[in-house]
Design a protein around this motif. Structure first.
Motif, PDB file in Angstrom:
ATOM      1  N   GLN A 382       0.858  -1.197   0.000  1.00  0.00           N
ATOM      2  CA  GLN A 382       0.000   0.000   0.000  1.00  0.00           C
ATOM      3  C   GLN A 382       0.882   1.230   0.000  1.00  0.00           C
ATOM      4  OE1 GLN A 382      -3.374   0.062   2.784  1.00  0.00           O
ATOM      5  NE2 GLN A 382      -2.821   2.175   3.299  1.00  0.00           N
ATOM      6  N   THR A 383       0.732   2.066  -1.017  1.00  0.00           N
ATOM      7  CA  THR A 383       1.569   3.265  -1.156  1.00  0.00           C
ATOM      8  C   THR A 383       0.765   4.557  -1.173  1.00  0.00           C
ATOM      9  OG1 THR A 383       1.500   3.050  -3.573  1.00  0.00           O
ATOM     10  CG2 THR A 383       3.358   2.011  -2.425  1.00  0.00           C
ATOM     11  N   ILE A 384      -0.557   4.443  -1.340  1.00  0.00           N
ATOM     12  CA  ILE A 384      -1.414   5.630  -1.466  1.00  0.00           C
ATOM     13  C   ILE A 384      -2.222   5.811  -0.186  1.00  0.00           C
ATOM     14  CG2 ILE A 384      -3.248   6.741  -2.807  1.00  0.00           C
ATOM     15  CD1 ILE A 384      -2.382   4.951  -5.182  1.00  0.00           C
ATOM     16  N   LYS A 385      -2.221   6.999   0.343  1.00  0.00           N
ATOM     17  CA  LYS A 385      -2.948   7.301   1.577  1.00  0.00           C
ATOM     18  C   LYS A 385      -4.442   7.058   1.391  1.00  0.00           C
ATOM     19  CE  LYS A 385      -3.758  11.111   4.821  1.00  0.00           C
ATOM     20  NZ  LYS A 385      -3.479  12.559   5.098  1.00  0.00           N
ATOM     21  N   ARG A 386      -5.059   6.423   2.377  1.00  0.00           N
ATOM     22  CA  ARG A 386      -6.494   6.148   2.340  1.00  0.00           C
ATOM     23  C   ARG A 386      -7.288   7.282   2.990  1.00  0.00           C
ATOM     24  NH1 ARG A 386      -4.048   2.559  -0.799  1.00  0.00           N
ATOM     25  NH2 ARG A 386      -5.025   0.493  -0.851  1.00  0.00           N
ATOM     26  N   VAL A 387      -8.568   7.380   2.613  1.00  0.00           N
ATOM     27  CA  VAL A 387      -9.485   8.347   3.211  1.00  0.00           C
ATOM     28  C   VAL A 387     -10.215   7.657   4.347  1.00  0.00           C
ATOM     29  CG1 VAL A 387     -11.485   9.847   2.837  1.00  0.00           C
ATOM     30  CG2 VAL A 387      -9.783   9.560   1.015  1.00  0.00           C
ATOM     31  N   PRO A 388     -10.108   8.149   5.568  1.00  0.00           N
ATOM     32  CA  PRO A 388     -10.837   7.519   6.678  1.00  0.00           C
ATOM     33  C   PRO A 388     -12.328   7.429   6.381  1.00  0.00           C
ATOM     34  CG  PRO A 388      -9.289   9.148   7.512  1.00  0.00           C
ATOM     35  CD  PRO A 388      -9.311   9.305   6.006  1.00  0.00           C
ATOM     36  N   GLY A 389     -12.879   6.234   6.482  1.00  0.00           N
ATOM     37  CA  GLY A 389     -14.301   6.044   6.220  1.00  0.00           C
ATOM     38  C   GLY A 389     -14.649   5.785   4.775  1.00  0.00           C
TER      39      GLY A 389
END
Length: 486
Positions: A382-389
């Protein structure tokens, strides 16, 4: 992309709005309160005060999601139909209510920070642009606009006014599209050259004539305000609040309804921008066992559209994107098991690369490599920041970015949503080309299906170069009182 300041060519002309608005009189932009400070100052740690244009239907759920973020205050509500707005008004009794959004902006623009636009497609652009010109952050439901010109205008305006923008294609905040990007960037499926996107929409009437019988306007509905920029027509039954989507004067058909959800992933994964050419075939309507395919007021019952996008930094050549609606679907990949799901509920996307394939469902949910056994076998970090929710966090993301004044910290800013919307509206230009051909058919208007003409797009000039008649749909002339300038 052209650099001319086209956003100034859109305007409203409600008497009093332009006359009394300090932005129009002084020719300047009103800087957001968190920048100015002073009276009414909202610090970055405080709540975002939102004025919502559209309080029923999708507006109702949008407002609820903003409020659920914990950092938003619903300060103002605006809706032309008090029936649909009733539940939201009851839930937020302290919010000041308006019917006319121009009056709200005119009288209370100093008292809120952001505007949410959740109304029919044909009035998206004029509300959003007016708000941005006042320095307001904007959240606009998909599709971003009704016309190609409007999409380009809002893209320019977002940059010019440096406000935080977000389109309501909440799947762009899901983990799925980020996983698809990670797989692709790691070379898992090689170079993608073809993408298929499909939907079961429309789930409202299309391919029909405009009703011949007018109806009484409900006392709760301001029909003239609902029409807004669209040509005046008598009120008819079953148009409001849902079925307007299938009529060209107000909606953008299946493409407008689901395209921004399903085609967003190909745009993000492959860095697609502006379309190069587009062609289409459309479904034929049968009435009493007789083909009657010329109903120019209405979108067709089904279509298959092929769009070509120029090479990007992430592709080795042009990319062909197929859009299918009305129940049309691509052939199942040979790598997919005979009983495995292909998308979900009639919607999905398929990427075809030189070394493999990957697919996902609506909102980029359930991303899978093909054969599906590869999904858990391939080890890509995983290299891309996730959006919480995920998609539920799409709303909080915009609220928090607006409070912080950071336009780039959202999933679907207009610099991305604008080109995506333009591509979908270019596809609709191709569909409307069929109606133009049918109208020319000299007595064969009910029988002639129209030829599949490939429309060639000049992106800088913003026009089709080989079929001039469709250019009339790039930029509408607004109704008197809602005049398009320039």
């Amino acid at each position: 992309m052209t650099d001319k300041p086209i956003d100034s060519s859109l305007n409203t002309s409600r008497r009093g709005f332009i006359k009394s608005s300090s932005i129009a009189a002084a020719g300047i932009m009103i800087v957001p309160r968190y920048v100015l400070g002073g009276k009414g100052f909202i610090a970055p740690s405080d709540k975002l005060v939102i004025a919502s244009v559209g309080a029923g239907g999708k507006g109702q759920s949008d407002i609820a999601n903003f409020y659920a973020s914990g950092n938003a205050e619903i300060g103002y509500l605006c809706d032309v139909d008090t029936r649909s707005a009733a539940k939201t008004v009851a839930k937020f009794p302290k919010a000041k209510f308006y019917k006319d959004w121009r009056e709200m902006l005119d009288k209370d623009h100093k008292n809120f920070d952001a505007v949410s636009v959740s109304i029919p497609d044909h009035n998206h652009a004029i509300v959003a642009l007016s708000a941005m010109q006042m320095g307001k952050h904007v959240y606009v439901q998909k599709p971003l606009t009704h016309d190609v010109f409007e999409a380009r205008a809002l893209t320019h305006a977002a940059k010019k006014y440096n406000v935080v923008t977000q389109m309501g294609n909440q799947g762009s905040s899901n983990d799925g599209v980020r996983r698809l990007r990670e797989w692709y960037d790691a070379g898992t499926i090689g170079d993608v050259h073809t993408v298929y996107c499909w939907t079961d929409r429309p789930v409202w009437p299309q391919g029909i004539p405009w009703p011949a019988t007018k109806a009484d306007i409900p006392k709760e509905l301001d029909w003239d305000l609902w029409l807004g920029t669209a040509p005046y027509k008598d009120y008819v039954e079953k148009l409001v609040p849902f079925n307007w989507r299938g009529w060209w004067d107000y909606g953008t058909g299946a493409l407008g309804d689901m395209g921004c959800h399903i085609m967003e992933a190909p745009f993000r994964v492959l860095d697609l921008q502006y379309v190069k050419d587009v062609q289409s075939s459309v479904g034929t309507v049968y009435v009493d066992n007789f083909r009657k395919g010329y109903f120019p007021d209405s979108c067709p019952p089904s279509s298959h559209i092929t769009l070509t996008f120029p090479k990007t930094a992430k592709t080795q050549g042009d990319v062909t994107v197929h859009w299918m609606d009305g129940g049309i679907q691509p052939e199942r990949p040979v790598e997919l098991g005979p009983n495995e799901d292909f998308g979900d509920n009639g919607n999905g996307m398929l990427f075809i690369g030189t070394k493999g394939k990957m697919m996902a469902s609506t909102y980029s949910l359930n991303p899978q490599l093909l054969p599906t056994s590869r999904t858990n076998q391939v080890n890509v970090p995983q290299t891309i920041k996730r959006v919480p929710g995920g998609q539920e966090g799409h709303y909080a993301q915009w609220v928090n970015a607006a409070i912080a004044g950071k336009p780039d910290e959202v999933s679907s800013p207009f610099k991305l949503a604008g080109p995506l919307t333009e591509a979908l509206l270019m596809a609709n230009l191709s569909i409307r080309g069929h109606d133009i051909q049918k109208a020319r058919a000299d007595g064969r208007g009910f029988d002639y299906p129209g030829q599949n003409i490939k429309l060639i797009w000049d992106n800088d000039a913003m026009r089709v170069t080989n079929f001039d008649d469709v250019n009339q749909y790039i930029k509408r002339e607004y109704r008197e009182g809602w005049k398009t300038l320039g």
